[in-house]
Design an enzyme around this catalytic site. Structure first.
Site, short mmCIF file in Angstrom:
data_model
loop_
_atom_site.label_atom_id
_atom_site.label_comp_id
_atom_site.label_asym_id
_atom_site.label_seq_id
_atom_site.Cartn_x
_atom_site.Cartn_y
_atom_site.Cartn_z
N CYS A 2 -7.90 -36.36 15.38
CA CYS A 2 -8.38 -35.34 14.87
C CYS A 2 -9.47 -35.14 13.83
CB CYS A 2 -8.59 -34.17 16.02
SG CYS A 2 -7.92 -34.22 18.02
N ARG A 27 -10.76 -40.51 12.80
CA ARG A 27 -9.34 -39.88 12.86
C ARG A 27 -8.69 -39.85 14.00
NH1 ARG A 27 -7.97 -36.96 8.92
NH2 ARG A 27 -6.11 -35.03 9.72
N TRP A 75 -8.85 -36.80 19.13
CA TRP A 75 -7.79 -37.83 19.41
C TRP A 75 -6.90 -37.48 20.33
CZ3 TRP A 75 -2.04 -39.14 19.43
CH2 TRP A 75 -1.81 -40.03 19.56
N ASN A 101 -7.40 -29.31 15.06
CA ASN A 101 -6.13 -30.88 14.72
C ASN A 101 -5.40 -30.42 14.85
OD1 ASN A 101 -5.71 -33.17 13.97
ND2 ASN A 101 -5.47 -32.28 11.37
N GLY A 102 -4.31 -30.68 15.49
CA GLY A 102 -2.74 -30.69 15.66
C GLY A 102 -2.13 -30.42 16.94
N GLU A 481 4.20 -57.11 9.30
CA GLU A 481 3.14 -56.42 8.71
C GLU A 481 1.44 -57.33 9.40
OE1 GLU A 481 1.60 -54.05 8.52
OE2 GLU A 481 -0.49 -54.45 7.49
N LYS A 485 -1.02 -56.40 12.69
CA LYS A 485 -2.48 -56.43 12.22
C LYS A 485 -2.71 -56.89 13.59
CE LYS A 485 -3.02 -54.34 9.51
NZ LYS A 485 -2.70 -53.00 8.86
N GLU A 488 -2.82 -54.86 16.81
CA GLU A 488 -2.97 -53.54 16.59
C GLU A 488 -5.26 -53.41 17.01
OE1 GLU A 488 -2.97 -50.45 13.49
OE2 GLU A 488 -3.11 -52.53 12.12
N HIS A 504 18.52 -67.04 18.63
CA HIS A 504 19.68 -65.56 19.47
C HIS A 504 18.94 -64.82 21.17
CE1 HIS A 504 22.51 -66.74 16.76
NE2 HIS A 504 21.48 -66.92 15.65
N LYS A 603 -6.70 -43.33 13.03
CA LYS A 603 -5.98 -43.45 10.95
C LYS A 603 -5.06 -42.38 10.79
CE LYS A 603 -6.64 -45.37 7.19
NZ LYS A 603 -6.13 -46.74 7.20
C1 F6R Z 1 -1.53 -49.76 10.26
C2 F6R Z 1 -1.65 -49.12 10.10
C3 F6R Z 1 -0.43 -47.38 10.58
C4 F6R Z 1 -0.23 -46.90 9.30
C5 F6R Z 1 0.90 -45.83 9.93
C6 F6R Z 1 1.47 -44.98 8.83
O1 F6R Z 1 -2.53 -50.57 10.48
O2 F6R Z 1 -2.72 -47.90 9.75
O3 F6R Z 1 0.88 -48.27 11.09
O4 F6R Z 1 -0.04 -47.33 8.46
O5 F6R Z 1 0.17 -45.12 10.53
O6 F6R Z 1 -0.18 -44.20 7.95
P1 F6R Z 1 -0.09 -43.34 6.57
O7 F6R Z 1 0.42 -44.69 5.56
O8 F6R Z 1 -0.94 -42.50 6.32
O9 F6R Z 1 0.97 -42.84 6.89
#
Ligand code: F6R
Length: 608
Positions: A2, A27, A75, A101-102, A481, A485, A488, A504, A603
């Site tokens: 949010c 957000r 969100w 937000n929260g 990673e 990527k 997601e 395994h 994010k």
């Molecule tokens: C994936 C991604 C998330 C963040 C995670 C931590 O592409 O961006 O997995 O890495 O939510 O976020 P931060 O780094 O802001 O604590």
């Protein structure tokens, strides 16, 4: 999770709020709303869907009159995305509107209390209780009502509040959710993050927990819960507005991928001076370094994946045992940790709820906290003993790329700093490592010189149902990673495995035509991964491999190969991740996905 924004001044508020929300949409983006105060009338419009739906509904703000207002992009946590669950929420008499937000953790109890007092609820949200609670406590003084309400509610919140009984005023408060105040000329702002107000002002106050903001157009008062005024330093934002714009690219993600050489340079180069590592911000002394018995690295998602690389690199360079852990697990598992341990917290946003909670847990147990953070002044940065900022600039795309890359650099710098100070890195090795790390930006640029074949390959593979990532050693860390990527942003099911684990269990998933991305950049493990490639090929898999330049033996086994420039082993993740980011990006674009705002994600994860 949010985004909230608020404006008070002389201009029409609604277009300014929409402009701010556009910058906060990363957000959360399942619904949006605004409320504007005009004299003694609040006009509120809110709707399920992207901000664009709201903007169209109110003709880019032209339909709403008033120079004070609050806005929200959501969100969903409590209550599905819907018009009614969107913010703002009104008090029962419609006199108070607020955005949040929260998460209000004890909202059920408060709801029961208020229902007993005759309040009725229209939404399924936790937020609605706050608007009614403030109304319940209100007896002519808004600050008193807010203070009573925050004493009653538990959880996390950044709140923006307007009231018809207070025309010409805007209120806000925060706890464990980010909130800043923007200082204008005859106008002021609140926002969850700097980009929301950057086109209007560069001067901001960062708020601490339980600080209450009382805004007029020409006045800002920040109070504690005893109503004492708090004086704060103004923080001047010096980054360019264009850093938070797409600048001609189709998506923020590809722009941010392309910005990696500069971001790496900005993070590394100023910290190497006269052949030495200079970590100006870190006060950890050589004596403290020598006494370290253990290092923990903690983060979530991609930040955790950086930690996995960090473990390999740090143990190699410092010979200190390193544990890497997901913040959401660490915070609840009664970890054995004490004053001789160093805890490295990794977070782009500096606001991730689980990471912040893990930091507090480690601090409570006496460990020293060194955080690696991108957002200056964020909660994690403020609560740490030492901060090493990554200078990636604002990262807007929900899927991280340049923050991940700069966090890797932070791992290298910290590992080298500790290794040099505890005598595990000698002069010769130091010189070599420092010279090599500074070549990384040019090597990433070199990968960009020839991306057409990868783009073409991705355009043929976007129909895949499952994609498996394999690697050994540091390649395994990067595989984690790469797989995240891909899944997601493209919604293709994907898993990453340490290649030695294949037999395994996971190998049973391989069938005719399965796509396997095999990372083969670790020279000492090359023969081993080659065997794993042969094993999956024998079961019908197609293999996309990444190897170091010159290692052409891979051509015989893989169907498609991307080469990365040669570098020192520990630095390979910085290069290997780049083709993986590009592959994910092009697959997602070919699938027609909303690359910058993948479904269900946001994010900055400021709720648990
Ligand atoms: C994936 C991604 C998330 C963040 C995670 C931590 O592409 O961006 O997995 O890495 O939510 O976020 P931060 O780094 O802001 O604590």
């Amino acid at each position: 999770m949010c985004g909230i924004v608020g404006y008070i001044g002389n201009e029409q508020a609604a277009p300014i709020l929409l402009g701010g929300l556009e910058k906060l949409e990363y957000r959360g983006y399942d619904s949006a709303g605004v409320a504007v105060l005009d004299g003694d009338k609040i006009t509120m419009v809110k709707t399920k869907g992207r901000l664009k739906v709201l903007a169209d509904k109110i003709h880019d703000g032209a339909d709403l009159h008033g120079t004070i207002g609050i806005g929200h992009t959501r969100w969903a946590t409590h209550g599905a995305p819907s018009d009614i669950n969107s913010h703002p929420h009104l008090s029962r008499n419609g006199k108070i509107a607020l955005v949040h937000n929260g998460i209000i953790e004890n909202y059920m109890q408060i709801k029961a209390l208020l229902e007993g007092e005759g309040y009725t609820f229209v939404s399924d949200t936790d937020t609605e209780v706050v608007s009614h609670l403030i109304d319940y406590y209100y007896n002519g003084n808004m600050i008193d009502a807010i203070i009573k309400a925050i004493h009653r509610i538990e959880g996390s919140y950044a709140l923006g509040i307007i009231s018809v009984d207070h025309p010409g005023e805007l209120f806000a408060v925060r706890k464990s959710s980010p909130l800043i105040v923007g200082i204008g000329n005859g106008e002021n702002y609140i926002a969850s993050d700097i980009p929301a107000i950057l086109s209007r002002t560069r001067d901001v106050y960062f708020l601490e927990d339980n600080e209450i903001v009382w805004l007029k157009g020409d006045k800002i008062k920040i109070l504690d819960t005893d109503k004492h005024e708090i004086k704060k330093d103004v923080f001047h934002v010096d980054w360019d507005v264009s850093a938070a714009e797409k600048g001609g690219y189709e998506h923020f993600m590809i722009k941010e991928i392309m910005e990696q050489p500069k971001a790496i340079e900005d993070t590394v180069c100023p910290r190497i001076q006269g052949g030495e590592i200079v970590l100006d911000d870190i006060k950890l002394t050589a004596k403290q370094i020598k006494a370290l018995s253990k290092i923990y690295i903690i983060g979530c998602g991609s930040a955790y994946h950086v930690g996995v690389v960090g473990k390999y690199v740090m143990e190699k360079l410092t010979r200190i045992p390193v544990e890497v852990e997901l913040a959401s697990e660490f915070r609840y598992r009664d970890p054995i940790i004490g004053k001789d341990d160093l805890v490295i917290i990794i977070s782009q946003s500096g606001e991730t709820a689980d990471t912040l909670a893990a930091l507090r847990e480690a601090k409570k147990r006496g460990a020293r906290i060194l955080s690696v953070v991108n957002v200056v002044g964020s909660s994690i940065a403020r609560e740490s003993d030492d901060v090493l900022y990554t200078w990636a600039g604002p990262e807007i795309s929900v899927a991280t790329t340049k923050a991940y890359s700069t966090q890797l650099q932070a791992m290298y710098l910290i590992a080298m700093h500790i290794g040099i100070n505890n005598g595990k890195i000698d002069e010769e090795q130091k010189e070599h490592l420092l010279a090599e790390i500074q070549t990384l930006p040019a090597k990433v640029r070199k990968i960009f010189e020839d991306i057409a074949p990868l783009q073409n390959y991705a355009s043929k593979k976007y129909g895949s149902k499952d994609i498996f990532f394999l690697g050994r050693g540091l390649d395994y860390c990067v595989a984690l990673e790469g797989s995240l990527k891909l899944k997601e942003i493209s919604y293709i099911h994907s898993e990453a495995y340490a290649a030695g684990e294949l037999k395994h269990g996971p190998i049973s998933l391989i069938e005719d035509g399965s796509l396997v991305v095999a990372l083969a950049t670790q020279e000492d493990l090359f023969e081993k991964i080659l065997s794993n490639i042969k094993e999956v090929k024998a079961r019908g898999a197609k293999v996309f491999a990444i190897a170091q330049e010159g290692n052409t033996a891979i051509e015989k086994e893989a169907d498609f190969v991307v080469y990365i420039p040669k570098t020192e082993n520990i630095f390979t993740p910085s290069l290997t991740v780049v083709p993986l980011q590009l592959f994910s990006y092009y697959v997602a674009v070919n699938k027609g996905c909303d690359v910058d705002k993948p479904r269900n994600l946001a994010k900055s994860v400021t709720v648990e």
